[in-house]
Design an enzyme around this catalytic site. Structure first.
Site, PDB file in Angstrom:
ATOM      1  CD  GLU A  83      -2.686  -1.495   0.010  1.00 40.70           C
ATOM      2  OE1 GLU A  83      -2.839  -0.580  -0.810  1.00 40.70           O
ATOM      3  OE2 GLU A  83      -3.123  -2.642  -0.166  1.00 40.70           O
ATOM      4  CG  HIS A  86      -0.881   0.855  -4.526  1.00 44.41           C
ATOM      5  ND1 HIS A  86      -0.757   0.545  -5.860  1.00 44.41           N
ATOM      6  CD2 HIS A  86      -1.566  -0.179  -3.970  1.00 44.41           C
ATOM      7  CE1 HIS A  86      -1.340  -0.624  -6.094  1.00 44.41           C
ATOM      8  NE2 HIS A  86      -1.831  -1.090  -4.963  1.00 44.41           N
ATOM      9  CG  ASP A 147       1.905  -7.426  -5.788  1.00 45.07           C
ATOM     10  OD1 ASP A 147       1.269  -7.043  -4.790  1.00 45.07           O
ATOM     11  OD2 ASP A 147       1.386  -8.058  -6.730  1.00 45.07           O
TER      12      ASP A 147
HETATM   13 ZN   LIG Z   1      -2.769  -2.827  -4.576  1.00 48.13          ZN
END
Ligand SMILES: [Zn+2]
Length: 241
Positions: A83, A86, A147
């Site tokens: 997160e 991101h 990721d």
């Molecule tokens: Zn995501």
């Protein structure tokens, strides 16, 4: 109404549309959650520049107070790193620290980012998901960047903690070293069975891809004794962050 599923869906959508439209012109509610406390999920919201982890995802096995640090960092640490990253993927990087759509990068940094991201676009675009259907490297770029960068962040954080606590990284517990338990924890996040039809639907419509992270982390190959050039330790591994 118990016997009117379609009508209920229409009314729920109508309610939600009105609720969203009523926000126009009002101050931003920075305390608003976009998912419920019980949801097993997490998200980054570029407009608020915040990361969010409801209680539902902070439970075993993702976070287990009885599990080892290595396992927890691999499990939920990877999600937290995901997160965070991101905010700096192909979408998040277009928003500034206040959550406004504004390009705050130098042109040179943007160019380097695109080059590194292109490595992941091509790498994931070569993954065969089912039959002759391949992953869409462009559609999944943001999630793949999150990721890959996220697990690296989690691993760095774990090594930092292990160092502070004097953990012997070569010592085995339950048959595995701490780095191995980190990666096993991460793999368990994604452990599932999917029907071919579901996989086909996922790769055609979902920005989340079947996971290809650990082959981009030489630390994984080192933890499990792979040699450079083997499938899980390729010499042309991608790294954006
Ligand atoms: Zn995501």
């Amino acid at each position: 109404m118990r016997d009117d599923a379609f009508g209920n869906a229409l009314r729920a959508t109508d309610f939600e549309n009105r609720r969203q439209l009523a926000k126009i012109g009002k101050p931003v509610d920075r305390g608003e959650w976009l998912i419920t406390p019980a949801t097993v999920d997490a998200y980054y919201n570029p407009s608020a520049n915040d990361i969010n982890f409801p209680a539902g995802i902070l439970q075993s096995p993702l976070y287990d107070s009885h599990a080892s640090d290595a396992s927890n960092y691999g499990h939920v640490g990877g999600v937290v790193g995901h997160e965070l990253t991101h905010g700096f993927d192909d979408e998040g990087r277009q928003f500034d620290g206040n959550g406004n759509l504004a390009d705050w990068w130098t042109a040179e940094d943007g160019k380097h980012f695109d080059e590194k991201a292109d490595c992941e676009v091509k790498e994931y675009g070569n993954f065969v998901a089912v039959d002759d259907v391949k992953v869409n490297g462009k559609l999944t770029l943001g999630e793949n960047t999150a990721d890959n960068g996220g697990l690296l962040l989690a691993y760095m954080a774990y090594l930092d903690r292990a160092k502070k606590e004097g953990v012997d990284l070569a010592a085995k517990k339950d048959g595995y070293t701490a780095p191995q338990r980190f990666y096993i924890g991460f793999a368990q996040n994604y452990c599932e069975n999917s029907r071919p039809e579901q996989v086909r639907n996922q790769v055609l419509t979902d920005p989340h891809s079947p996971n290809g992270v650990v082959q981009n982390m030489p630390e994984f190959g080192q933890a499990f004794g792979c040699k450079a050039g083997q499938p899980m330790m390729p010499v042309n591994a991608c790294r954006v962050w």
